[in-house]
Design a protein around this motif. Structure first.
Motif, mmCIF file in Angstrom:
data_model
loop_
_atom_site.group_PDB
_atom_site.id
_atom_site.type_symbol
_atom_site.label_atom_id
_atom_site.label_comp_id
_atom_site.label_asym_id
_atom_site.label_seq_id
_atom_site.Cartn_x
_atom_site.Cartn_y
_atom_site.Cartn_z
ATOM 1 N N UNK A 79 0.835 -1.207 0.000
ATOM 2 C CA UNK A 79 0.000 0.000 0.000
ATOM 3 C C UNK A 79 0.867 1.254 0.000
ATOM 4 N N UNK A 80 1.957 1.238 0.771
ATOM 5 C CA UNK A 80 2.844 2.392 0.848
ATOM 6 C C UNK A 80 3.491 2.676 -0.505
ATOM 7 N N UNK A 81 3.900 1.634 -1.201
ATOM 8 C CA UNK A 81 4.513 1.817 -2.515
ATOM 9 C C UNK A 81 3.544 2.511 -3.468
ATOM 10 N N UNK A 82 2.321 1.998 -3.535
ATOM 11 C CA UNK A 82 1.355 2.548 -4.473
ATOM 12 C C UNK A 82 0.986 3.987 -4.120
ATOM 13 N N UNK A 83 0.993 4.319 -2.839
ATOM 14 C CA UNK A 83 0.697 5.680 -2.413
ATOM 15 C C UNK A 83 1.850 6.624 -2.760
ATOM 16 N N UNK A 84 3.072 6.127 -2.724
ATOM 17 C CA UNK A 84 4.255 6.967 -2.925
ATOM 18 C C UNK A 84 4.503 7.332 -4.384
ATOM 19 N N UNK A 85 3.996 6.541 -5.335
ATOM 20 C CA UNK A 85 4.279 6.793 -6.747
ATOM 21 C C UNK A 85 3.024 7.264 -7.481
ATOM 22 N N UNK A 86 3.242 7.981 -8.575
ATOM 23 C CA UNK A 86 2.150 8.481 -9.395
ATOM 24 C C UNK A 86 1.949 7.554 -10.605
ATOM 25 N N UNK A 87 0.879 7.813 -11.341
ATOM 26 C CA UNK A 87 0.631 7.020 -12.544
ATOM 27 C C UNK A 87 1.752 7.188 -13.560
ATOM 28 N N UNK A 88 2.320 8.383 -13.623
ATOM 29 C CA UNK A 88 3.423 8.605 -14.561
ATOM 30 C C UNK A 88 4.623 7.745 -14.192
ATOM 31 N N UNK A 89 4.843 7.566 -12.908
ATOM 32 C CA UNK A 89 5.926 6.693 -12.449
ATOM 33 C C UNK A 89 5.587 5.235 -12.765
ATOM 34 N N UNK A 90 4.348 4.850 -12.543
ATOM 35 C CA UNK A 90 3.930 3.476 -12.840
ATOM 36 C C UNK A 90 4.138 3.120 -14.312
ATOM 37 N N UNK A 91 4.001 4.100 -15.181
ATOM 38 C CA UNK A 91 4.191 3.836 -16.606
ATOM 39 C C UNK A 91 5.601 3.355 -16.909
ATOM 40 N N UNK A 92 6.555 3.728 -16.057
ATOM 41 C CA UNK A 92 7.925 3.269 -16.256
ATOM 42 C C UNK A 92 8.047 1.761 -16.060
ATOM 43 N N UNK A 93 7.149 1.202 -15.232
ATOM 44 C CA UNK A 93 7.219 -0.239 -14.923
ATOM 45 C C UNK A 93 6.298 -1.067 -15.808
ATOM 46 N N UNK A 94 5.492 -0.404 -16.628
ATOM 47 C CA UNK A 94 4.562 -1.070 -17.545
ATOM 48 C C UNK A 94 3.552 -1.943 -16.791
ATOM 49 N N UNK A 95 2.602 -1.255 -16.179
ATOM 50 C CA UNK A 95 1.565 -1.978 -15.417
ATOM 51 C C UNK A 95 0.778 -2.923 -16.315
ATOM 52 N N UNK A 96 0.549 -4.123 -15.826
ATOM 53 C CA UNK A 96 -0.220 -5.115 -16.560
ATOM 54 C C UNK A 96 -1.706 -4.944 -16.231
#
Length: 246
Positions: A228-245
């Motif tokens: 939960x802490x990880x997801x709260x700390x990052x934005x969608x733009x950051x998530x795009x770097x990891x290529x969310x499935x």
């Protein structure tokens, strides 16, 4: 993490158990543990490290230099290892991280074997730690576009800065546990790229507040909080770097 990513940023995850000393350290324990796990962790090596500790004394704290000795048992591909030392057991996994459903039984099975061998009195400290590395391309980067947890610079100061590091401790379970959140820059191996480390460490710091029988539940709860802490700390733009499935 709670969401699935094609290229997750996790570079290391570890679960560490420190036990309450109840008797002099038995130096046969590493050998007995190795006999039980050598089919999965056949490589052996010794690690020595020094650390600075503080001990309460009358009038303040006294600094102490502490020597730590560990025996490491590694997989052949060195992606995972088990570390054992005086009243200490740590299970580490490096890249590629195999998902929580595979790492959790690795942790709990080695804990069970250690308990059968050493019969510890109780837990002094438990920690579940996830270390994430983000490589953000660009010559000029606004941290607020990628993180919800980042350094704040007063508006009267220049908003361009170099290396940085911030750390926050968040209490849980009426102070029994803490989530240690650290975000800092690190040297990037790529040009025009900002490299950041997001380190999330959930720890039980009050000795014997979690019983040996409660270890499974504690570890599961710790993982949920770190996710939960990880997801709260990052934005969608950051998530795009990891290529969310999806």
């Amino acid at each position: 993490m709670s969401k699935k990513y094609t290229s997750p940023p996790i570079i290391e995850v570890l679960c560490e158990f420190q036990f309450v000393p109840s008797q002099p350290w038995d130096f046969t324990i590493p050998g007995l543990l190795y006999e039980r796990i050598k089919d999965r962790f056949p490589k052996k090596q010794q690690q020595m490290s020094f650390g600075i500790g503080f001990e309460p004394k009358e009038g303040g704290l006294e600094q102490k230099v502490e020597l730590s000795q560990r025996i490491q048992f590694l997989r052949l591909d060195r992606t995972a290892l088990v570390q054992v030392g005086p009243d200490l057991l740590t299970v580490n996994h490096l890249q590629p991280y195999p998902t929580w459903d595979k790492f959790r039984p690795l942790v709990l099975e080695n804990l069970r074997i250690y308990q059968e061998i050493s019969n510890p009195k109780g837990f002094k400290r438990i920690g579940l730690r996830y270390i994430n590395k983000m490589e953000i391309p660009g010559k000029s980067i606004e941290l607020a576009e990628y993180f919800n947890f980042y350094p704040f610079i007063p508006s009267d100061l220049p908003q361009v800065y170099g290396a940085f590091s911030i750390r926050v401790e968040v209490p849980y379970e009426e102070g029994r546990d803490r989530l240690l959140m650290t975000l800092g820059s690190t040297i990037s191996e790529k040009p025009d790229t900002l490299s950041c480390i997001l380190d999330l460490d959930y720890v039980m710091t009050t000795p014997e507040k979690v019983s040996l029988e409660q270890a499974t539940n504690w570890v599961e709860r710790a993982h949920t909080i770190v996710e939960e802490a990880f997801e709260v700390c990052v934005t969608d733009k950051c998530r795009n770097l990891f290529q969310e499935e999806k």
